[in-house]
Motif scaffolding. Structure first.
Motif, mmCIF file in Angstrom:
data_model
loop_
_atom_site.group_PDB
_atom_site.id
_atom_site.type_symbol
_atom_site.label_atom_id
_atom_site.label_comp_id
_atom_site.label_asym_id
_atom_site.label_seq_id
_atom_site.Cartn_x
_atom_site.Cartn_y
_atom_site.Cartn_z
ATOM 1 N N ALA A 75 6.621 -18.374 -43.429
ATOM 2 C CA ALA A 75 5.194 -18.065 -43.577
ATOM 3 C C ALA A 75 4.529 -17.930 -42.214
ATOM 4 O O ALA A 75 3.703 -17.029 -42.004
ATOM 5 C CB ALA A 75 4.503 -19.153 -44.397
ATOM 6 N N LEU A 76 4.869 -18.801 -41.278
ATOM 7 C CA LEU A 76 4.313 -18.713 -39.927
ATOM 8 C C LEU A 76 4.728 -17.404 -39.256
ATOM 9 O O LEU A 76 3.918 -16.733 -38.618
ATOM 10 C CB LEU A 76 4.764 -19.912 -39.087
ATOM 11 C CG LEU A 76 4.211 -21.270 -39.502
ATOM 12 C CD1 LEU A 76 4.908 -22.386 -38.732
ATOM 13 C CD2 LEU A 76 2.713 -21.337 -39.295
ATOM 14 N N GLU A 77 5.997 -17.031 -39.407
ATOM 15 C CA GLU A 77 6.488 -15.779 -38.820
ATOM 16 C C GLU A 77 5.840 -14.572 -39.496
ATOM 17 O O GLU A 77 5.413 -13.625 -38.836
ATOM 18 C CB GLU A 77 8.005 -15.702 -38.950
ATOM 19 C CG GLU A 77 8.731 -16.687 -38.062
ATOM 20 C CD GLU A 77 10.234 -16.745 -38.320
ATOM 21 O OE1 GLU A 77 10.680 -16.296 -39.400
ATOM 22 O OE2 GLU A 77 10.947 -17.243 -37.435
ATOM 23 N N ARG A 78 5.766 -14.591 -40.822
ATOM 24 C CA ARG A 78 5.213 -13.481 -41.596
ATOM 25 C C ARG A 78 3.752 -13.226 -41.232
ATOM 26 O O ARG A 78 3.308 -12.088 -41.138
ATOM 27 C CB ARG A 78 5.360 -13.789 -43.086
ATOM 28 C CG ARG A 78 5.035 -12.669 -44.024
ATOM 29 C CD ARG A 78 5.364 -12.986 -45.485
ATOM 30 N NE ARG A 78 4.854 -14.269 -45.947
ATOM 31 C CZ ARG A 78 5.611 -15.338 -46.218
ATOM 32 N NH1 ARG A 78 6.924 -15.296 -46.078
ATOM 33 N NH2 ARG A 78 5.074 -16.470 -46.623
ATOM 34 N N ASN A 79 2.992 -14.308 -41.005
ATOM 35 C CA ASN A 79 1.573 -14.172 -40.683
ATOM 36 C C ASN A 79 1.318 -13.951 -39.195
ATOM 37 O O ASN A 79 0.170 -13.773 -38.790
ATOM 38 C CB ASN A 79 0.807 -15.406 -41.166
ATOM 39 C CG ASN A 79 0.709 -15.452 -42.670
ATOM 40 O OD1 ASN A 79 0.220 -14.516 -43.280
ATOM 41 N ND2 ASN A 79 1.203 -16.515 -43.268
ATOM 42 N N GLY A 80 2.361 -14.007 -38.396
ATOM 43 C CA GLY A 80 2.202 -13.761 -36.964
ATOM 44 C C GLY A 80 1.309 -14.772 -36.273
ATOM 45 O O GLY A 80 0.554 -14.427 -35.369
ATOM 46 N N THR A 81 1.381 -16.034 -36.693
ATOM 47 C CA THR A 81 0.493 -17.053 -36.130
ATOM 48 C C THR A 81 1.054 -17.736 -34.894
ATOM 49 O O THR A 81 0.377 -18.532 -34.271
ATOM 50 C CB THR A 81 0.186 -18.140 -37.172
ATOM 51 O OG1 THR A 81 1.412 -18.702 -37.625
ATOM 52 C CG2 THR A 81 -0.572 -17.557 -38.345
ATOM 53 N N TRP A 82 2.278 -17.434 -34.547
ATOM 54 C CA TRP A 82 2.841 -18.038 -33.341
ATOM 55 C C TRP A 82 3.959 -17.159 -32.800
ATOM 56 O O TRP A 82 4.516 -16.332 -33.505
ATOM 57 C CB TRP A 82 3.355 -19.449 -33.606
ATOM 58 C CG TRP A 82 4.543 -19.489 -34.523
ATOM 59 C CD1 TRP A 82 4.556 -19.339 -35.871
ATOM 60 C CD2 TRP A 82 5.916 -19.666 -34.137
ATOM 61 N NE1 TRP A 82 5.825 -19.424 -36.357
ATOM 62 C CE2 TRP A 82 6.689 -19.623 -35.317
ATOM 63 C CE3 TRP A 82 6.557 -19.857 -32.929
ATOM 64 C CZ2 TRP A 82 8.062 -19.780 -35.316
ATOM 65 C CZ3 TRP A 82 7.930 -20.017 -32.939
ATOM 66 C CH2 TRP A 82 8.665 -19.970 -34.111
ATOM 67 N N SER A 83 4.234 -17.333 -31.542
ATOM 68 C CA SER A 83 5.356 -16.634 -30.912
ATOM 69 C C SER A 83 5.931 -17.541 -29.835
ATOM 70 O O SER A 83 5.220 -18.362 -29.249
ATOM 71 C CB SER A 83 4.907 -15.295 -30.313
ATOM 72 O OG SER A 83 3.895 -15.512 -29.353
ATOM 73 N N LEU A 84 7.198 -17.393 -29.591
ATOM 74 C CA LEU A 84 7.886 -18.196 -28.592
ATOM 75 C C LEU A 84 7.671 -17.564 -27.216
ATOM 76 O O LEU A 84 7.964 -16.393 -27.013
ATOM 77 C CB LEU A 84 9.378 -18.255 -28.940
ATOM 78 C CG LEU A 84 10.221 -19.272 -28.203
ATOM 79 C CD1 LEU A 84 9.670 -20.679 -28.397
ATOM 80 C CD2 LEU A 84 11.652 -19.199 -28.690
ATOM 81 N N VAL A 85 7.120 -18.321 -26.297
ATOM 82 C CA VAL A 85 6.830 -17.825 -24.950
ATOM 83 C C VAL A 85 7.386 -18.805 -23.928
ATOM 84 O O VAL A 85 7.565 -19.990 -24.230
ATOM 85 C CB VAL A 85 5.316 -17.632 -24.717
ATOM 86 C CG1 VAL A 85 4.753 -16.571 -25.650
ATOM 87 C CG2 VAL A 85 4.566 -18.926 -24.878
ATOM 88 N N PRO A 86 7.656 -18.335 -22.713
ATOM 89 C CA PRO A 86 8.150 -19.266 -21.690
ATOM 90 C C PRO A 86 7.062 -20.254 -21.268
ATOM 91 O O PRO A 86 5.874 -19.910 -21.238
ATOM 92 C CB PRO A 86 8.539 -18.357 -20.525
ATOM 93 C CG PRO A 86 7.870 -17.062 -20.769
ATOM 94 C CD PRO A 86 7.603 -16.956 -22.241
ATOM 95 N N LEU A 87 7.461 -21.479 -20.978
ATOM 96 C CA LEU A 87 6.537 -22.524 -20.547
ATOM 97 C C LEU A 87 6.172 -22.295 -19.086
ATOM 98 O O LEU A 87 7.059 -22.073 -18.252
ATOM 99 C CB LEU A 87 7.203 -23.890 -20.731
ATOM 100 C CG LEU A 87 6.336 -25.118 -20.599
ATOM 101 C CD1 LEU A 87 5.254 -25.140 -21.668
ATOM 102 C CD2 LEU A 87 7.185 -26.375 -20.697
ATOM 103 N N PRO A 88 4.877 -22.317 -18.737
ATOM 104 C CA PRO A 88 4.487 -22.150 -17.331
ATOM 105 C C PRO A 88 5.088 -23.255 -16.464
ATOM 106 O O PRO A 88 5.280 -24.387 -16.930
ATOM 107 C CB PRO A 88 2.959 -22.260 -17.358
ATOM 108 C CG PRO A 88 2.573 -21.978 -18.770
ATOM 109 C CD PRO A 88 3.724 -22.448 -19.613
ATOM 110 N N PRO A 89 5.387 -22.951 -15.205
ATOM 111 C CA PRO A 89 5.957 -23.970 -14.316
ATOM 112 C C PRO A 89 5.055 -25.197 -14.199
ATOM 113 O O PRO A 89 3.838 -25.080 -14.121
ATOM 114 C CB PRO A 89 6.061 -23.255 -12.961
ATOM 115 C CG PRO A 89 5.956 -21.796 -13.276
ATOM 116 C CD PRO A 89 5.185 -21.668 -14.538
ATOM 117 N N GLY A 90 5.640 -26.365 -14.235
ATOM 118 C CA GLY A 90 4.905 -27.613 -14.082
ATOM 119 C C GLY A 90 4.215 -28.105 -15.344
ATOM 120 O O GLY A 90 3.544 -29.125 -15.318
ATOM 121 N N LYS A 91 4.371 -27.403 -16.448
ATOM 122 C CA LYS A 91 3.734 -27.813 -17.699
ATOM 123 C C LYS A 91 4.738 -28.512 -18.601
ATOM 124 O O LYS A 91 5.930 -28.229 -18.576
ATOM 125 C CB LYS A 91 3.149 -26.603 -18.444
ATOM 126 C CG LYS A 91 2.068 -25.893 -17.675
ATOM 127 C CD LYS A 91 0.856 -26.781 -17.544
ATOM 128 C CE LYS A 91 -0.236 -26.061 -16.777
ATOM 129 N NZ LYS A 91 -1.437 -26.865 -16.661
#
Length: 103
Positions: free
Chosen positions: A7-23
Motif C-alpha cells: 500500500a505504501l509503494e502503491r500510493n507513492g508515499t515513500w522512496s528509498l534515498v541515500p542518507l546525507p553524510p553525518g546523519k
C-alpha cells in the motif's frame, strides 16, 4: 506486513534515498493488532509500520506536524444531529485512509 508495504509503494508515499553524510536514520518498528468482528471472532491481522518519532528533532528532521484525528466531542455531535434528523449512519474501514486524499 506485505499488504502494508504494498500500500505504501502503491500510493507513492515513500522512496528509498541515500542518507546525507553525518546523519543518523530515524528508527521504525512494526506494530501488530488483531481486528475482531462484532461477535468477537477474529476478522484479520493488522500490521503497521511506525516511525520512532520521539528521536526526531524540530528543524532537523521535520518542520511541522499534522495529525488528522477527530475529537470524540465531534463524533458525538455528528451522531446527535444524525439521530435528530433521522439520517442513516454507515461505517466503513479504509486501509491507509490518510493516504487517500488531500487534507
Amino acid at each position: 506486513m506485505q499488504q502494508e508495504i504494498q500500500a505504501l509503494e502503491r500510493n507513492g508515499t515513500w522512496s528509498l534515498v541515500p542518507l546525507p553524510p553525518g546523519k543518523v536514520p530515524i528508527g521504525c518498528k512494526w506494530v501488530y493488532k488483531l481486528k475482531y468482528k462484532a461477535d468477537d471472532t477474529l476478522e484479520r491481522y493488522k500490521a503497521r509500520l511506525v516511525v520512532n518519532g520521539f528521536t526526531q528533532q524540530v528543524g532537523i528532521d521535520y518542520e511541522e506536524t499534522f495529525s488528522p484525528v477527530v475529537k470524540i466531542v465531534t463524533v458525538r455531535l455528528v451522531l446527535a444531529i444524525a439521530s435528530m434528523k433521522n439520517w442513516p449512519l454507515y461505517h466503513m474501514d479504509v486501509d491507509n485512509a490518510f493516504l487517500q486524499g488531500d487534507l
